[in-house]
Design a protein around this motif. Sequence first.
Motif, PDB file in Angstrom:
ATOM      1  N   GLU A  53       0.816  -1.219   0.000  1.00 47.05           N
ATOM      2  CA  GLU A  53       0.000   0.000   0.000  1.00 47.05           C
ATOM      3  C   GLU A  53       0.846   1.264   0.000  1.00 47.05           C
ATOM      4  O   GLU A  53       0.363   2.329  -0.328  1.00 47.05           O
ATOM      5  N   ARG A  54       2.094   1.134   0.380  1.00 41.58           N
ATOM      6  CA  ARG A  54       2.965   2.308   0.500  1.00 41.58           C
ATOM      7  C   ARG A  54       4.053   2.348  -0.569  1.00 41.58           C
ATOM      8  O   ARG A  54       5.059   3.021  -0.411  1.00 41.58           O
ATOM      9  N   VAL A  55       3.843   1.607  -1.635  1.00 46.52           N
ATOM     10  CA  VAL A  55       4.821   1.523  -2.722  1.00 46.52           C
ATOM     11  C   VAL A  55       4.118   1.836  -4.031  1.00 46.52           C
ATOM     12  O   VAL A  55       2.981   1.433  -4.246  1.00 46.52           O
ATOM     13  N   ARG A  56       4.820   2.550  -4.893  1.00 51.32           N
ATOM     14  CA  ARG A  56       4.293   2.784  -6.250  1.00 51.32           C
ATOM     15  C   ARG A  56       5.446   2.788  -7.234  1.00 51.32           C
ATOM     16  O   ARG A  56       6.593   3.075  -6.889  1.00 51.32           O
ATOM     17  N   VAL A  57       5.135   2.455  -8.468  1.00 53.33           N
ATOM     18  CA  VAL A  57       6.128   2.470  -9.536  1.00 53.33           C
ATOM     19  C   VAL A  57       6.234   3.905 -10.031  1.00 53.33           C
ATOM     20  O   VAL A  57       5.237   4.538 -10.363  1.00 53.33           O
ATOM     21  N   CYS A  58       7.464   4.425 -10.064  1.00 55.03           N
ATOM     22  CA  CYS A  58       7.638   5.789 -10.568  1.00 55.03           C
ATOM     23  C   CYS A  58       8.378   5.808 -11.905  1.00 55.03           C
ATOM     24  O   CYS A  58       8.372   6.835 -12.581  1.00 55.03           O
ATOM     25  N   ASP A  59       8.977   4.692 -12.305  1.00 55.71           N
ATOM     26  CA  ASP A  59       9.603   4.605 -13.625  1.00 55.71           C
ATOM     27  C   ASP A  59       9.854   3.139 -13.934  1.00 55.71           C
ATOM     28  O   ASP A  59      10.208   2.365 -13.046  1.00 55.71           O
ATOM     29  N   ALA A  60       9.655   2.780 -15.172  1.00 57.02           N
ATOM     30  CA  ALA A  60       9.877   1.393 -15.580  1.00 57.02           C
ATOM     31  C   ALA A  60      10.434   1.362 -17.001  1.00 57.02           C
ATOM     32  O   ALA A  60       9.989   0.605 -17.841  1.00 57.02           O
ATOM     33  N   ARG A  61      11.422   2.201 -17.265  1.00 58.83           N
ATOM     34  CA  ARG A  61      12.002   2.273 -18.605  1.00 58.83           C
ATOM     35  C   ARG A  61      13.437   1.766 -18.594  1.00 58.83           C
ATOM     36  O   ARG A  61      14.076   1.723 -17.541  1.00 58.83           O
ATOM     37  N   GLN A  62      13.907   1.367 -19.744  1.00 61.68           N
ATOM     38  CA  GLN A  62      15.297   0.954 -19.982  1.00 61.68           C
ATOM     39  C   GLN A  62      15.720  -0.207 -19.086  1.00 61.68           C
ATOM     40  O   GLN A  62      16.845  -0.280 -18.607  1.00 61.68           O
ATOM     41  N   GLY A  63      14.778  -1.118 -18.805  1.00 62.82           N
ATOM     42  CA  GLY A  63      15.100  -2.314 -18.038  1.00 62.82           C
ATOM     43  C   GLY A  63      15.312  -2.087 -16.563  1.00 62.82           C
ATOM     44  O   GLY A  63      15.785  -2.976 -15.857  1.00 62.82           O
ATOM     45  N   VAL A  64      14.950  -0.908 -16.061  1.00 65.22           N
ATOM     46  CA  VAL A  64      15.110  -0.596 -14.643  1.00 65.22           C
ATOM     47  C   VAL A  64      13.738  -0.267 -14.062  1.00 65.22           C
ATOM     48  O   VAL A  64      13.026   0.592 -14.588  1.00 65.22           O
ATOM     49  N   LEU A  65      13.392  -0.963 -12.997  1.00 66.15           N
ATOM     50  CA  LEU A  65      12.151  -0.696 -12.294  1.00 66.15           C
ATOM     51  C   LEU A  65      12.475   0.201 -11.109  1.00 66.15           C
ATOM     52  O   LEU A  65      13.278  -0.160 -10.248  1.00 66.15           O
ATOM     53  N   GLU A  66      11.893   1.383 -11.087  1.00 64.49           N
ATOM     54  CA  GLU A  66      12.133   2.317  -9.995  1.00 64.49           C
ATOM     55  C   GLU A  66      10.871   2.419  -9.158  1.00 64.49           C
ATOM     56  O   GLU A  66       9.799   2.751  -9.656  1.00 64.49           O
ATOM     57  N   LEU A  67      11.012   2.095  -7.866  1.00 64.90           N
ATOM     58  CA  LEU A  67       9.888   2.101  -6.943  1.00 64.90           C
ATOM     59  C   LEU A  67      10.064   3.221  -5.930  1.00 64.90           C
ATOM     60  O   LEU A  67      11.173   3.485  -5.471  1.00 64.90           O
ATOM     61  N   ALA A  68       8.967   3.856  -5.571  1.00 65.60           N
ATOM     62  CA  ALA A  68       8.978   4.890  -4.538  1.00 65.60           C
ATOM     63  C   ALA A  68       8.260   4.338  -3.322  1.00 65.60           C
ATOM     64  O   ALA A  68       7.130   3.853  -3.421  1.00 65.60           O
ATOM     65  N   ALA A  69       8.934   4.390  -2.183  1.00 67.80           N
ATOM     66  CA  ALA A  69       8.365   3.927  -0.924  1.00 67.80           C
ATOM     67  C   ALA A  69       7.992   5.129  -0.081  1.00 67.80           C
ATOM     68  O   ALA A  69       8.651   6.166  -0.130  1.00 67.80           O
ATOM     69  N   GLY A  70       6.940   4.987   0.719  1.00 67.53           N
ATOM     70  CA  GLY A  70       6.438   6.101   1.511  1.00 67.53           C
ATOM     71  C   GLY A  70       7.226   6.374   2.777  1.00 67.53           C
ATOM     72  O   GLY A  70       7.015   7.387   3.416  1.00 67.53           O
ATOM     73  N   ALA A  71       8.144   5.481   3.161  1.00 68.85           N
ATOM     74  CA  ALA A  71       8.931   5.685   4.379  1.00 68.85           C
ATOM     75  C   ALA A  71      10.219   4.871   4.280  1.00 68.85           C
ATOM     76  O   ALA A  71      10.302   3.911   3.509  1.00 68.85           O
ATOM     77  N   GLY A  72      11.190   5.249   5.075  1.00 72.02           N
ATOM     78  CA  GLY A  72      12.475   4.561   5.057  1.00 72.02           C
ATOM     79  C   GLY A  72      12.362   3.098   5.458  1.00 72.02           C
ATOM     80  O   GLY A  72      13.038   2.234   4.901  1.00 72.02           O
ATOM     81  N   ALA A  73      11.511   2.790   6.433  1.00 69.58           N
ATOM     82  CA  ALA A  73      11.343   1.410   6.867  1.00 69.58           C
ATOM     83  C   ALA A  73      10.715   0.561   5.761  1.00 69.58           C
ATOM     84  O   ALA A  73      11.087  -0.604   5.568  1.00 69.58           O
ATOM     85  N   ILE A  74       9.780   1.144   5.025  1.00 75.23           N
ATOM     86  CA  ILE A  74       9.159   0.429   3.912  1.00 75.23           C
ATOM     87  C   ILE A  74      10.198   0.176   2.832  1.00 75.23           C
ATOM     88  O   ILE A  74      10.265  -0.910   2.251  1.00 75.23           O
ATOM     89  N   ALA A  75      11.036   1.163   2.557  1.00 74.88           N
ATOM     90  CA  ALA A  75      12.090   1.004   1.552  1.00 74.88           C
ATOM     91  C   ALA A  75      13.066  -0.087   1.960  1.00 74.88           C
ATOM     92  O   ALA A  75      13.498  -0.893   1.124  1.00 74.88           O
ATOM     93  N   ALA A  76      13.423  -0.157   3.247  1.00 72.98           N
ATOM     94  CA  ALA A  76      14.348  -1.187   3.726  1.00 72.98           C
ATOM     95  C   ALA A  76      13.743  -2.576   3.553  1.00 72.98           C
ATOM     96  O   ALA A  76      14.417  -3.502   3.082  1.00 72.98           O
ATOM     97  N   ALA A  77      12.465  -2.723   3.907  1.00 68.56           N
ATOM     98  CA  ALA A  77      11.803  -4.017   3.738  1.00 68.56           C
ATOM     99  C   ALA A  77      11.698  -4.378   2.258  1.00 68.56           C
ATOM    100  O   ALA A  77      11.848  -5.540   1.881  1.00 68.56           O
ATOM    101  N   LEU A  78      11.472  -3.386   1.440  1.00 73.90           N
ATOM    102  CA  LEU A  78      11.356  -3.605   0.002  1.00 73.90           C
ATOM    103  C   LEU A  78      12.692  -4.009  -0.609  1.00 73.90           C
ATOM    104  O   LEU A  78      12.738  -4.855  -1.516  1.00 73.90           O
ATOM    105  N   ARG A  79      13.778  -3.450  -0.121  1.00 77.06           N
ATOM    106  CA  ARG A  79      15.107  -3.825  -0.620  1.00 77.06           C
ATOM    107  C   ARG A  79      15.396  -5.303  -0.356  1.00 77.06           C
ATOM    108  O   ARG A  79      16.016  -5.973  -1.171  1.00 77.06           O
TER     109      ARG A  79
END
Length: 148
Positions: A47-73
């Motif tokens: 719920e706290r993640v969205r795709v912000c770019d998906a071009r050139q073979g790279v998926l870029e995700l935006a997380a709503g908080a640092g803890a969410i980004a860490a879990a996502l990594r």
Amino acid sequence: MSRRAPHQPLARVLASDAQLASWTARHRDEAALTRLVRKHLPRAIGERVRVCDARQGVLELAAGAGAIAAALRHRAPDLRAALAREGHVFADVRIRVQVAGSMLPQSVGQRRTWDSREATPLFDLADRLPAGPLQQALRQWSRRTRGR
């Protein structure tokens, strides 16, 4: 007398301009990919993640908080494999924290109206307490809420 140009639906305007059409298509693709990414993540993270770019073979995700980004990594390799099974192959997954705005819509709950009769047991407690700061605080609160 000059005639005004007829109004066009916004969808037609967006489709007629090449640059706007490409932006609209990119947004549509990213929204679909966001739904797919969220399907492969636990709800609390998705719920706290969205795709912000998906071009050139790279998926870029935006997380709503640092803890969410860490879990996502930690989940990125499994997520990349799951997306590849569904036909979306990415060479790399980049994750960034984007906390500027809330990614979740804030639910507007129903405000509960205050009824001082519900606090009567607390106000009665003030009469049974020995003299002290708690008794004094309860009595002041009672006077304020009852308008005395």
